[in-house]
Design a protein around this motif. Structure first.
Motif, PDB file in Angstrom:
ATOM      1  N   PRO A 542       0.984  -1.225  -0.146  1.00 45.36           N
ATOM      2  CA  PRO A 542       0.252   0.000  -0.340  1.00 45.36           C
ATOM      3  C   PRO A 542       0.808   1.468   0.248  1.00 45.36           C
ATOM      4  CG  PRO A 542       0.368  -1.000   2.248  1.00 45.36           C
ATOM      5  CD  PRO A 542       0.813  -1.857   1.391  1.00 45.36           C
ATOM      6  N   PHE A 543       2.194   1.208  -0.349  1.00 49.43           N
ATOM      7  CA  PHE A 543       3.143   2.232  -0.036  1.00 49.43           C
ATOM      8  C   PHE A 543       2.449   3.359  -1.475  1.00 49.43           C
ATOM      9  CE2 PHE A 543       4.629  -0.643   3.446  1.00 49.43           C
ATOM     10  CZ  PHE A 543       3.511   0.199   4.207  1.00 49.43           C
ATOM     11  N   VAL A 544       2.881   4.439  -2.244  1.00 45.71           N
ATOM     12  CA  VAL A 544       2.762   5.303  -3.016  1.00 45.71           C
ATOM     13  C   VAL A 544       3.679   6.205  -2.883  1.00 45.71           C
ATOM     14  CG1 VAL A 544       0.742   4.091  -3.163  1.00 45.71           C
ATOM     15  CG2 VAL A 544       0.619   5.799  -2.623  1.00 45.71           C
ATOM     16  N   SER A 545       4.710   7.413  -4.290  1.00 46.11           N
ATOM     17  CA  SER A 545       5.402   7.903  -3.984  1.00 46.11           C
ATOM     18  C   SER A 545       4.141   9.474  -4.680  1.00 46.11           C
ATOM     19  CB  SER A 545       6.133   7.592  -4.793  1.00 46.11           C
ATOM     20  OG  SER A 545       5.358   7.503  -6.484  1.00 46.11           O
ATOM     21  N   ALA A 546       5.024   9.539  -4.319  1.00 45.03           N
ATOM     22  CA  ALA A 546       4.398  11.763  -4.613  1.00 45.03           C
ATOM     23  C   ALA A 546       3.165  11.554  -5.345  1.00 45.03           C
ATOM     24  CB  ALA A 546       4.457  12.486  -4.342  1.00 45.03           C
ATOM     25  N   ASP A 547       3.916  10.767  -6.863  1.00 46.64           N
ATOM     26  CA  ASP A 547       3.492  11.353  -7.774  1.00 46.64           C
ATOM     27  C   ASP A 547       2.480  10.384  -8.315  1.00 46.64           C
ATOM     28  OD1 ASP A 547       5.895  13.173  -9.109  1.00 46.64           O
ATOM     29  OD2 ASP A 547       7.027  11.622  -9.666  1.00 46.64           O
ATOM     30  N   ASP A 548       2.486   9.060  -8.138  1.00 46.95           N
ATOM     31  CA  ASP A 548       1.637   8.175  -8.166  1.00 46.95           C
ATOM     32  C   ASP A 548      -0.228   8.874  -6.848  1.00 46.95           C
ATOM     33  OD1 ASP A 548       2.482   5.914  -9.540  1.00 46.95           O
ATOM     34  OD2 ASP A 548       3.407   5.378  -7.694  1.00 46.95           O
ATOM     35  N   VAL A 549       0.172   9.751  -5.602  1.00 49.44           N
ATOM     36  CA  VAL A 549      -0.402  10.456  -5.356  1.00 49.44           C
ATOM     37  C   VAL A 549      -1.213  11.242  -6.423  1.00 49.44           C
ATOM     38  CG1 VAL A 549      -1.463  11.567  -3.557  1.00 49.44           C
ATOM     39  CG2 VAL A 549       0.409   9.489  -2.754  1.00 49.44           C
ATOM     40  N   ALA A 550      -0.469  11.709  -6.888  1.00 49.70           N
ATOM     41  CA  ALA A 550      -1.272  13.280  -7.330  1.00 49.70           C
ATOM     42  C   ALA A 550      -1.490  12.180  -9.098  1.00 49.70           C
ATOM     43  CB  ALA A 550      -0.644  14.145  -8.215  1.00 49.70           C
ATOM     44  N   THR A 551      -1.143  11.247  -9.157  1.00 53.94           N
ATOM     45  CA  THR A 551      -2.284  11.289 -10.620  1.00 53.94           C
ATOM     46  C   THR A 551      -3.519  10.053 -10.486  1.00 53.94           C
ATOM     47  OG1 THR A 551       0.507  11.176 -11.475  1.00 53.94           O
ATOM     48  CG2 THR A 551      -1.091   9.666 -12.638  1.00 53.94           C
ATOM     49  N   PHE A 552      -2.998   9.597  -9.433  1.00 52.78           N
ATOM     50  CA  PHE A 552      -3.698   8.173  -9.291  1.00 52.78           C
ATOM     51  C   PHE A 552      -5.220   8.558  -8.486  1.00 52.78           C
ATOM     52  CE2 PHE A 552      -0.416   5.698 -10.844  1.00 52.78           C
ATOM     53  CZ  PHE A 552      -1.370   5.530 -12.369  1.00 52.78           C
ATOM     54  N   GLY A 553      -4.377   9.704  -7.655  1.00 59.37           N
ATOM     55  CA  GLY A 553      -5.623   9.649  -5.940  1.00 59.37           C
ATOM     56  C   GLY A 553      -6.728  10.442  -6.672  1.00 59.37           C
ATOM     57  N   ALA A 554      -7.013  11.437  -7.570  1.00 60.77           N
ATOM     58  CA  ALA A 554      -8.504  11.979  -8.089  1.00 60.77           C
ATOM     59  C   ALA A 554      -8.456  12.254  -9.494  1.00 60.77           C
ATOM     60  CB  ALA A 554      -8.374  13.325  -7.514  1.00 60.77           C
ATOM     61  N   LYS A 564       0.995  10.539   4.549  1.00 51.61           N
ATOM     62  CA  LYS A 564       2.833  10.164   4.357  1.00 51.61           C
ATOM     63  C   LYS A 564       2.982   9.432   5.483  1.00 51.61           C
ATOM     64  CE  LYS A 564       7.098  12.222   2.820  1.00 51.61           C
ATOM     65  NZ  LYS A 564       7.832  14.362   2.958  1.00 51.61           N
ATOM     66  N   LEU A 565       3.952   8.908   5.735  1.00 51.98           N
ATOM     67  CA  LEU A 565       4.684   7.907   6.929  1.00 51.98           C
ATOM     68  C   LEU A 565       5.595   8.213   7.591  1.00 51.98           C
ATOM     69  CD1 LEU A 565       4.518   3.998   5.196  1.00 51.98           C
ATOM     70  CD2 LEU A 565       2.917   4.916   7.160  1.00 51.98           C
ATOM     71  N   ALA A 566       5.436   8.917   8.893  1.00 52.27           N
ATOM     72  CA  ALA A 566       6.580   8.988   8.989  1.00 52.27           C
ATOM     73  C   ALA A 566       8.199   8.177   9.408  1.00 52.27           C
ATOM     74  CB  ALA A 566       6.269   9.801  10.762  1.00 52.27           C
ATOM     75  N   ASN A 567       7.611   7.253   9.106  1.00 46.27           N
ATOM     76  CA  ASN A 567       9.237   5.897   9.489  1.00 46.27           C
ATOM     77  C   ASN A 567       9.101   5.054   8.174  1.00 46.27           C
ATOM     78  OD1 ASN A 567       6.562   4.443  10.679  1.00 46.27           O
ATOM     79  ND2 ASN A 567       8.231   3.696  11.506  1.00 46.27           N
ATOM     80  N   ALA A 568       8.902   5.327   6.454  1.00 42.66           N
ATOM     81  CA  ALA A 568       8.461   4.651   5.610  1.00 42.66           C
ATOM     82  C   ALA A 568       9.620   4.213   5.374  1.00 42.66           C
ATOM     83  CB  ALA A 568       8.441   5.778   4.588  1.00 42.66           C
ATOM     84  N   PRO A 574       6.938   6.648   0.376  1.00 39.64           N
ATOM     85  CA  PRO A 574       5.877   7.543   2.046  1.00 39.64           C
ATOM     86  C   PRO A 574       4.879   7.267   1.771  1.00 39.64           C
ATOM     87  CG  PRO A 574       6.860   9.470   0.344  1.00 39.64           C
ATOM     88  CD  PRO A 574       6.963   8.318  -0.073  1.00 39.64           C
ATOM     89  N   TYR A 575       4.167   7.397   1.017  1.00 41.15           N
ATOM     90  CA  TYR A 575       2.612   7.938   1.234  1.00 41.15           C
ATOM     91  C   TYR A 575       1.358   5.820   1.043  1.00 41.15           C
ATOM     92  CZ  TYR A 575       3.523  12.725   0.171  1.00 41.15           C
ATOM     93  OH  TYR A 575       3.991  13.631   0.164  1.00 41.15           O
ATOM     94  N   LEU A 576       0.545   6.455   2.116  1.00 36.13           N
ATOM     95  CA  LEU A 576      -0.304   5.532   1.994  1.00 36.13           C
ATOM     96  C   LEU A 576      -1.329   5.624   0.900  1.00 36.13           C
ATOM     97  CD1 LEU A 576      -1.106   4.742   5.796  1.00 36.13           C
ATOM     98  CD2 LEU A 576       0.071   3.431   4.645  1.00 36.13           C
ATOM     99  N   ARG A 577      -1.516   4.184  -0.111  1.00 36.52           N
ATOM    100  CA  ARG A 577      -2.103   4.529  -1.166  1.00 36.52           C
ATOM    101  C   ARG A 577      -3.567   5.317  -1.432  1.00 36.52           C
ATOM    102  NH1 ARG A 577      -3.405  -1.430  -2.359  1.00 36.52           N
ATOM    103  NH2 ARG A 577      -4.740  -2.335  -1.013  1.00 36.52           N
TER     104      ARG A 577
END
Length: 855
Positions: A542-554, A564-568, A574-577
């Motif tokens: 379930p871990f994704v990049s910032a680009d994945d969040v921007a592309t697939f999130g909405a 964003k995880l503090a201890n990825a 570092p982000y949760l999908r």
């Protein structure tokens, strides 16, 4: 944890005939997991030899070899391989002299790595054997010279077998120690477990009278005599836990760190998985493995003032033994002297005060540190160590003084040191609280009729002080069992020691009236339907990049916040999908790169969709030692973002492969929409498909998926179509990739229908076509809805069969053709009735969209 059998036999009576497998089985019976058996790979005639003479012979390549005459058997005796007592051997090492005893591998011997020894011609001589180095025997990395037994403090008869002298006849068994049983990460703890399993006699190495005497001698001075004053500061707080409940410090002077580590100690450390690092370090590691108490030694002459235990301050730094400069956290527990930090407590020492072979005077630190803090420090600094592994599982605070005394004993015995009466012990072991347990609880929970005496004996065997008051057993756990905190823990110990095999294997009867909830049942139904269509269910991280969040999130980029995880685990993701598609794309990429080019995969799992502007998390975590209250649990749950179930699917490659008479058919947007309709049919939902737009999908081949309830309310639940070609190219996928993503929770919430069987009418149907000319921007789906509304109940089915644009039509218009099927269940329709219904549908389309019937 690796357990050399010769070592553990010093503390528990293991029969001489017991095999390593039988020893492992004994550990398994008390709940430990067996891992492996470790033994030396060296075999055959490997003996003690005496160098009689040697002649240095320079070679053309610049190397000098020694042509040696070596005695490998007593005078008049035959060597272990049946050959002569004196052998000619070629040796490239130069660290020996005439009269030295060395290890000789004779022809027929086999060394680690399946290296077979035979007589062979080299450098103009026939070398009838080999003088072995540490690395060649597999007991170390040193290959600069051969083994000289005198350097190891070994004297033996010429021709004697060398493997027992070097401890290479020993065997180690390996067990997996669960995190709650840290006491078992020592010979002391495992000897106790073997005794509990077999009833063998046990002698506790921490309870020896010699250690008490050394400890008494080491702290015999008064306060003015203390060489290194100790102090513990808890000024910043540790959630009601002391930084170091017990701290013992002893001083040993006059040690000789240049002495070799005895072969028996080096071999035991090697079998236990720790390499030899020099006598002084080896002694501290040996005691850690023996008693389970991590030890740190300081060069006394490098210390400045006393030893202090405290939390780190912001901005402090420390260079650890691995030569890395580390920025410290206020949560780290430090060992300091008057100059500042000299070690990360329980994790790794500092470079400035480390022990070396030149160390003469040693300060021994044996302390018990807060487990949670040590675990966090080890993870924060990425410094997992043998010491931190033990502290984070819980070390017996009562063993710290004995461990310090044991190190001092070995420093005196092996390094020639002297214990000085200038040590100190601060802190003490606080007795544990009693745990009350109903005497009938073990039998109730385990389904075994345990006797009262055997329950009490089992609790005493795990170190508990036990008393009985009426029908209640009161047990005070030992200091080395911090995991025993409740009555069910005691029941587990009873079941463990009284044999798991006594617990009956009976399946419980499920209470009536329970089962899956509606949502659980329908989610499983969706997965079954997709699997039936040929899709394979997968699970991705379930871990994704910032680009994945921007592309697939909405649908529009950069509009969906993410957690964003503090201890990825991986800083690149570092982000949760917020979507299942990035994981599915990764699965597709991995399979395509390995030659599996035609795949249909889906994933049904949770995503993390925080609401914009809302703060998540909690200000502080509850203590670990007790169950949080319902109010605290509610606060923790409120601090979590929404986590709806999403269903994603990816279709790559060919749906139908080329065969004789059959052309290949590739997956596309049509297949993605077909999956959507099957999903809707599986749960009885009315699915509405409209032209949509999403940054992750093809701009012209993206459908917005809606669910319509019986009240006519529509809700967007996802998207289907083709993946954007640029995204497919970036991930090395084919240009056309079908994709679906559905919010399953929203789908099920909008589903208020039941799936029912279709009634097959017994009367004929009337079929007609309807071609409507409309503006190009009018969606066919919207036009279809208008026709359905106008045609009324007689319309049984409608399908889009043609979309024409071109000659014969005005620019900017298109002709959309529907195939209509009309039927009445009680009579045969006339052509006039069917035509009237069709024209009623066309009238509604004309009213809403200006559609005209095409001639």
């Amino acid at each position: 944890m690796r357990v050399p059998l010769s070592w553990i036999r010093e503390y528990v009576e293991i029969p001489a005939e017991a095999t390593p497998r039988e020893v492992l089985d004994a550990f398994v019976r008390v709940g430990l997991e067996d891992e492996a058996i470790h033994a030396t790979e060296a075999s055959g005639p490997i003996v003690v030899g005496e160098v009689l003479e040697f002649v240095p012979e320079p070679q053309k390549n610049g190397k000098t070899i020694n042509w040696c005459q070596v005695r490998v058997a007593p005078d008049g005796a035959t060597a272990a391989d049946g050959g002569e007592a004196v052998r000619g051997i070629v040796c490239g090492a130069h660290n020996f002299k005439v009269g030295d005893q060395v290890v000789v591998t004779l022809p027929g011997a086999v060394l680690p790595g399946d290296f077979r020894i035979s007589a062979r011609k080299t450098y103009g001589h026939v070398s009838d054997g080999m003088m072995a180095s540490v690395r060649e025997l597999g007991i170390g990395d040193d290959h600069d010279g051969i083994i000289v037994l005198a350097d190891l403090g070994i004297e033996a008869e010429v021709g004697a077998l060398a493997l027992p002298l070097l401890g290479l006849d020993d065997v180690a068994v390996e067990v997996n120690v669960t995190p709650d049983r840290g006491y078992a990460m020592s010979m002391r703890g495992l000897a106790r477990e073997y005794a509990n399993s077999t009833g063998a006699a046990l002698s506790d190495p921490a309870e020896r009278e010699e250690l008490r005497q050394i400890l008494a001698a080491g702290v015999a001075g008064d306060a003015a005599d203390v060489r290194v004053p100790l102090s513990i500061s808890d000024e910043l707080g540790v959630r009601d836990q002391q930084l170091a409940p017990v701290f013992a410090g002893l001083v040993v002077t006059g040690v000789n760190g240049h002495r070799p580590t005895p072969a028996w100690m080096a071999q035991r450390l090697r079998l236990a998985g720790i390499r030899s690092l020099g006598l002084l370090i080896d002694i501290t590691n040996y005691v850690m493995l023996e008693l389970g108490q991590p030890i740190h030694g300081y060069d006394l002459d490098k210390l400045r003032g006393g030893i202090h235990v405290r939390r780190a301050k912001a901005g402090e730094r420390l260079t650890t033994l691995d030569s890395k400069d580390r920025e410290l956290s206020p949560e780290d527990i430090l060992i300091t002297d008057d100059r500042g930090p000299i070690g990360l407590a329980g994790t790794m020492g500092g470079e400035e005060t480390e022990l070396t072979d030149d160390t003469v005077n040693v300060f021994i630190e044996s302390a018990n540190f807060a487990p949670i803090s040590i675990a966090r420090t080890a993870r924060r600094h990425k410094l997992p160590s043998e010491a931190s592994r033990r502290f984070e599982r819980g070390v017996d605070p009562a063993v710290a003084p004995a461990a310090a005394a044991r190190v001092a004993e070995l420093l005196v015995e092996l390094a020639g040191g002297k214990v000085e009466p200038v040590g100190q012990i601060i802190g003490s072991v606080v007795p544990r609280d009693e745990i009350a347990m109903p005497a009938s609880l073990p039998a109730t929970l385990m389904g075994v009729d345990y006797g009262a005496d055997e329950v009490l004996d089992a609790l005493r065997a795990v170190g508990c002080e036990v008393r009985v008051d009426g029908d209640t057993i009161f047990a005070r756990p030992a200091s080395w069992r911090p995991d025993l905190t409740s009555d069910v823990n005691l029941v587990e110990e009873v079941a463990r020691l009284l044999d798991f095999d006594r617990i009956p294997a009976e399946l419980p009867i499920a209470p009536a009236g329970r089962g899956f909830t509606r949502e659980q049942r329908l989610r499983r139904q969706l997965a079954d339907v997709l699997a039936a269509t040929g899709c394979t269910e997968v699970m991705s991280y379930p871990f994704v990049s910032a680009d994945d969040v921007a592309t697939f999130g909405a649908p529009e980029a950069d509009t969906q916040p993410a957690m964003k995880l503090a201890n990825a685990m991986d800083a690149t993701v570092p982000y949760l999908r917020t979507s299942t598609l990035p994981g599915l794309i990764g699965v597709a990429h991995r399979n395509v790169s390995r030659g599996l080019t035609d795949i249909a995969v889906f994933e049904l799992g949770r995503v993390f969709r925080p609401e914009a502007g809302k703060r998540y998390g909690v200000d502080s975590l509850p203590p670990v030692g007790e169950r949080p209250s319902d109010e605290v649990l509610a606060q923790l749950n409120d601090g979590l973002p929404p986590q709806p179930h999403y269903l994603g699917a990816l279709l790559v490659g060919e749906r139908t492969s080329a065969q004789p008479g059959v052309r290949a058919v590739k997956f596309g947007w049509q297949d993605a929409l077909e999956l959507v309709h099957r999903i809707g049919a599986a749960v009885g939902a009315e699915i509405v498909v409209r032209q949509g737009r999403h940054v992750a999908f093809h701009p012209g081949r993206c459908a917005e998926i809606l669910v319509r309830n019986t009240a006519g309310v529509e809700r967007v639940i996802g998207y289907a179509g083709e993946l954007h070609p640029e995204i497919a190219a970036e991930r090395d996928l084919p240009r056309v990739v079908g994709a679906v993503e559905i919010d399953v929770d929203a789908l099920l919430a909008g589903t208020d229908r039941h799936v029912s069987a279709v009634v097959i009418a017994g009367v004929p149907a009337a079929t007609q076509d309807l071609s409507l000319v409309v503006r190009e921007e009018v969606a066919a789906g919207e036009l279809r809805d208008a026709v359905v509304e106008g045609a009324g109940e007689l319309l049984e089915d409608i399908r889009l069969v043609a979309d024409y644009r071109g000659e014969g039509l005005e620019p900017g218009t298109k002709s959309v053709t529907f195939a209509l099927r009309f039927r009445a269940n009680d009579r045969t329709l006339t052509a006039a009735e069917a035509t009237e219904a069709k024209e009623a549908g066309a009238a509604v389309a004309a009213e809403r969209y200006g559609a005209g019937i095409r001639a």
